[in-house]
Design an enzyme around this catalytic site. Sequence first.
Site, PDB file in Angstrom:
ATOM      1  N   GLU A 169       0.833  -1.215   0.000  1.00  0.00           N
ATOM      2  CA  GLU A 169       0.000   0.000   0.000  1.00  0.00           C
ATOM      3  C   GLU A 169       0.863   1.259   0.000  1.00  0.00           C
ATOM      4  O   GLU A 169       0.789   2.090   0.916  1.00  0.00           O
ATOM      5  CB  GLU A 169      -0.940  -0.004   1.202  1.00  0.00           C
ATOM      6  CG  GLU A 169      -1.870  -1.203   1.200  1.00  0.00           C
ATOM      7  CD  GLU A 169      -2.989  -1.146   2.228  1.00  0.00           C
ATOM      8  OE1 GLU A 169      -4.033  -1.748   1.988  1.00  0.00           O
ATOM      9  OE2 GLU A 169      -2.823  -0.497   3.272  1.00  0.00           O
ATOM     10  N   GLU A 360      -5.284  -8.453  -1.294  1.00  0.00           N
ATOM     11  CA  GLU A 360      -5.984  -8.287   0.000  1.00  0.00           C
ATOM     12  C   GLU A 360      -7.447  -7.982  -0.280  1.00  0.00           C
ATOM     13  O   GLU A 360      -7.762  -7.104  -1.087  1.00  0.00           O
ATOM     14  CB  GLU A 360      -5.419  -7.113   0.803  1.00  0.00           C
ATOM     15  CG  GLU A 360      -4.114  -7.372   1.474  1.00  0.00           C
ATOM     16  CD  GLU A 360      -3.708  -6.236   2.413  1.00  0.00           C
ATOM     17  OE1 GLU A 360      -4.585  -5.607   3.041  1.00  0.00           O
ATOM     18  OE2 GLU A 360      -2.503  -5.989   2.498  1.00  0.00           O
TER      19      GLU A 360
HETATM   20  C1  BG6 Z   1      -4.286  -3.206   4.766  1.00  0.00           C
HETATM   21  C2  BG6 Z   1      -2.946  -3.643   5.258  1.00  0.00           C
HETATM   22  O1  BG6 Z   1      -4.360  -1.851   4.957  1.00  0.00           O
HETATM   23  O2  BG6 Z   1      -5.420  -3.627   5.412  1.00  0.00           O
HETATM   24  C3  BG6 Z   1      -2.960  -4.782   6.239  1.00  0.00           C
HETATM   25  O3  BG6 Z   1      -2.089  -3.942   4.188  1.00  0.00           O
HETATM   26  C4  BG6 Z   1      -4.142  -4.631   7.147  1.00  0.00           C
HETATM   27  O4  BG6 Z   1      -1.732  -4.808   6.911  1.00  0.00           O
HETATM   28  C5  BG6 Z   1      -5.404  -4.709   6.306  1.00  0.00           C
HETATM   29  O5  BG6 Z   1      -4.187  -5.547   8.199  1.00  0.00           O
HETATM   30  C6  BG6 Z   1      -6.693  -4.652   7.095  1.00  0.00           C
HETATM   31  O6  BG6 Z   1      -6.680  -3.567   7.955  1.00  0.00           O
HETATM   32  P1  BG6 Z   1      -6.947  -3.750   9.503  1.00  0.00           P
HETATM   33  O7  BG6 Z   1      -6.737  -2.427  10.077  1.00  0.00           O
HETATM   34  O8  BG6 Z   1      -8.351  -4.222   9.609  1.00  0.00           O
HETATM   35  O9  BG6 Z   1      -5.974  -4.752   9.980  1.00  0.00           O
END
Ligand code: BG6
Length: 466
Positions: A169, A360
């Site tokens: 990101e 993701e």
């Molecule tokens: C992304 C990141 O922003 O979202 C991860 O690359 C992160 O590291 C994921 O865990 C989900 O966000 P969160 O805050 O729910 O863990």
Amino acid sequence: MFPQNFLWGGATAANQIEGAYNVDGKGLSIQDVMPDGLQTPPTEGPTDDNLKLEAIDFYHRYAEDIALFGEMGFKTFRFSIAWSRIFPRGDEDEPNEEGLRFYDRVLDELEKYGIEPLVTLSHYETPLAIAREYGGWSNREVINFFEKYCRTVFERYKGRVHYWLTFNEINSVLHFPFFGGLEGTPEEVGPQKLYQAVHHELVGSARVTKIAHEIDPNNKVGCMIIAVPRYPLTPNPQDALKALDKSHDDLAFGDIHCRGYYPGYYLRKLKNLGVELDITEQDRDDLTNTVDFVSFSYYMSVCETADPAKDTAGQGNIVGGVPNPTLVASEWGWQIDPVGLRIIMNEYWDRWQKPLFIVENGLGAKDKLVDGPEGPTVEDDYRIDYLNQHLVQVGEAVEDGVEVLGYTTWGCIDLVSASTAQMSKRYGFIYVDRDDDGSGTLDRYKKKSFDWYKEVIATNGESLTK
Ligand code: BG6
């Protein structure tokens, strides 16, 4: 519907799963001083309330966890290498052999199950010494430290890893500078220093892309950006313009990685901000080393408004925007928009004509462990529904002609949240017995979604419900 050889799998990051924060020579990383994620400023040193110090102890339980991924039929597993395991401070001449050996062991396990590694080189894990003693990525010297680290792991894992992501990101540093090792809010850091740091990261990303290709021509390197469709809140052209402007803030990172130079709208923005970048001839040359594919995270869309009265930025996320009245949100305020995934995939493909990799996507939710016929489990139909809806839209994008390499759900095993540093914001197919107060056995249990995903993979997406 889905291409043959589609890389189904799951994604994690070292700091959110490994624990063992000071074991076998590992140095501190910025995460070791972020006990509350993004909620409070970093601390001086590690504190007992930081769940990431132990996380889910993947460092010692990787074999058991990878066996479960194998059982689900994963084709790929995304994990990050903790830079401070390899170079504890970031500025050493020689790497830490114990750290390198750990990832050898992880790769051995993945090979047992025929799982292709997908490795993030920097997932919000800058060594703390780089942040505190060098000013993080605002310091040009850090490009060289990063190059040395990447060269080391490219050589060490040559032929064993073929898919690499440079910065997780990369656009997030604009919202949260400490990810790049810069202390303070974006306002406190100021645009000159912030955009210079971004420039150094972009040069670092391009330079190691070149090195990865030189070391092994079979290496495929991708950038990684937060994908956020930004819709105008109303049909007012001013709202549409605001949406375009905000989208440009994200798209710039893909444009630079895919085209090899700064786009005009970005240069104009820098000028308006009064930023004068220090760009060398070597930098310009480095930037021409473009990526092989574009990877991204996708969780939500937002709306944009030019009306200050309606602008209630920051609805539980770091990407800004205002809520979309037609969508519902997760318990953490992230607005759920499966169709937005199809839209952004089309947009990226149209714009860059590079294969995409969704690295993701997932639902952070509170889970309840209940007794099942085969032991404790979680009836996570809400997660199945979320993932099903998003995957159906990935299938639609494939039908639209978008080239997609694969899909890895975020947090395929429960892990510590990045934004809130909680265990209770769970994403996994595998439940980990650990609570927000740090208690729990760390035992693993399969959730209902475990078998569901296994079936999706086994049928190459045919089992999805439209
Ligand atoms: C992304 C990141 O922003 O979202 C991860 O690359 C992160 O590291 C994921 O865990 C989900 O966000 P969160 O805050 O729910 O863990």
